[in-house]
Design an enzyme around this catalytic site. Structure first.
Site, short mmCIF file in Angstrom:
data_model
loop_
_atom_site.label_atom_id
_atom_site.label_comp_id
_atom_site.label_asym_id
_atom_site.label_seq_id
_atom_site.Cartn_x
_atom_site.Cartn_y
_atom_site.Cartn_z
N ASP A 107 0.78 -1.30 0.07
CA ASP A 107 -0.06 0.18 0.14
C ASP A 107 0.76 1.16 -0.05
O ASP A 107 1.69 1.22 0.83
CB ASP A 107 -0.83 0.01 1.22
CG ASP A 107 -1.71 1.14 1.42
OD1 ASP A 107 -2.49 1.56 0.48
OD2 ASP A 107 -1.37 1.95 2.35
N GLU B 124 -1.45 -0.48 -5.88
CA GLU B 124 -2.73 0.19 -6.12
C GLU B 124 -2.63 1.25 -7.26
O GLU B 124 -1.35 1.73 -7.39
CB GLU B 124 -3.39 0.85 -4.91
CG GLU B 124 -2.63 1.75 -4.30
CD GLU B 124 -3.12 2.49 -2.96
OE1 GLU B 124 -4.20 2.53 -2.80
OE2 GLU B 124 -2.26 2.17 -1.95
N CYS C 120 -12.47 -5.62 3.88
CA CYS C 120 -11.88 -6.56 5.07
C CYS C 120 -11.21 -7.59 4.47
O CYS C 120 -11.47 -8.35 3.55
CB CYS C 120 -12.81 -7.03 6.00
SG CYS C 120 -12.19 -8.29 7.09
N CYS D 280 -12.41 -11.27 5.69
CA CYS D 280 -13.50 -11.71 4.99
C CYS D 280 -14.24 -11.11 3.74
O CYS D 280 -15.14 -11.72 3.17
CB CYS D 280 -14.89 -11.87 6.21
SG CYS D 280 -15.36 -10.17 6.42
N CYS E 132 -13.70 -4.84 11.63
CA CYS E 132 -14.70 -5.20 10.67
C CYS E 132 -15.86 -5.65 11.33
O CYS E 132 -15.85 -6.50 12.43
CB CYS E 132 -14.07 -6.38 9.92
SG CYS E 132 -15.21 -7.23 8.74
N CYS F 142 -16.54 -9.85 10.59
CA CYS F 142 -16.06 -10.91 11.14
C CYS F 142 -15.22 -10.39 12.56
O CYS F 142 -14.71 -11.16 12.89
CB CYS F 142 -15.21 -11.45 10.00
SG CYS F 142 -13.63 -10.27 9.66
N ASP G 16 -3.15 0.61 6.59
CA ASP G 16 -2.27 0.30 5.57
C ASP G 16 -1.98 -1.22 5.39
O ASP G 16 -1.99 -1.78 4.14
CB ASP G 16 -0.97 1.11 5.71
CG ASP G 16 -1.38 2.74 5.93
OD1 ASP G 16 -2.45 3.33 5.40
OD2 ASP G 16 -0.52 3.40 6.57
ZN LIG Z 1 -14.21 -9.00 8.04
#
Ligand SMILES: [Zn+2]
Length: 223
Positions: free
Chosen positions: A2, A86, A139, A142, A158, A161, A168
């Site tokens: 990142d 990215e 996330c 998940c 998250c 989950c 980062d």
């Molecule tokens: Zn998650």
């Protein structure tokens, strides 16, 4: 990895690459020199001297930036085979004046350019995520996608989950997943083609969150 403003890059392993920031360090000198230049009479000997001094400082800054970036991209491409990056809309970010100096100091475009040609030279591959790939808001455990994640939020949990994320590192992990699934899909899908690089850009497979990050050859930490 990142790419960011406070650090040049954060790897999916959590390692942070600081990057070169000569501009900030030499900025006060630069300001002092430009101020003194503007006070000198046009065409005077003093002004020419000040001009030369300023040009020398600019050259020094450019040199430091160049050397540090080259060292960094050499190290990274030596250690990493598959690098997920990215697709930063850098021009959009540079419009934000708070970010602009740090970003131009980091030389994102040059960083990416060097990574790409050096990776190719060493038989590696740089996979640049789709511009709309939400590496920060998703996330990495998940796949849950947040509605929004303001830049000021550095840590988040998250809601689906319960995984807690460093902003980062989570983004870097998503880009690693993306790069690995992209490379695998481009090479036949069985994972055995990870060592090959691809020129074509087929649509990346749906994110595979169960894929182990061990698939990505990381050896920066052993340096
Ligand atoms: Zn998650």
């Amino acid at each position: 990895m990142d790419l960011g403003v406070s650090a040049l890059a954060t790897l999916s392993t959590g390692e942070v690459v600081a990057g070169a920031k000569p501009h900030k360090a030499l900025l006060s000198r630069l300001q002092r020199l430009s101020r003194s230049l503007s006070r000198k009479v046009k065409g005077s000997n003093q002004r020419n001297k000040a001009k030369a001094k300023l040009a020398k400082l600019h050259a020094r800054i450019a040199h430091i930036r160049k050397e540090t970036l080259h060292q960094l991209t050499t190290d990274l491409t030596r250690c990493l085979h598959t690098i997920g990056l990215e697709d930063l809309n850098v021009s959009g970010m540079v419009k934000n004046r708070h970010l602009s100096r740090a970003i131009s100091d980091m030389g994102f475009f040059e960083f990416r350019r060097q990574l790409e040609y050096k990776a190719e030279m060493r038989g590696g591959v740089v996979v640049v995520g789709d511009r709309f790939f939400a590496s920060s808001k998703t996330c990495s455990a998940c796949g849950h996608k947040l509605e929004k994640l303001p830049l000021s939020i550095r840590q988040w949990t998250c809601p689906t989950c319960g995984a807690s994320h460093d902003r980062d590192v989570n983004a870097a992990m998503n880009l690693a997943h993306y790069a690995v699934s992209y490379t695998v899909s481009a090479c036949g899908g069985d994972g055995s083609g990870l060592g090959r690089k691809s020129k074509t850009k087929p649509a990346p497979m749906k994110q595979e969150f169960d894929r182990k990050l061990d698939d990505v050859q990381v050896c920066i930490s052993s340096k």
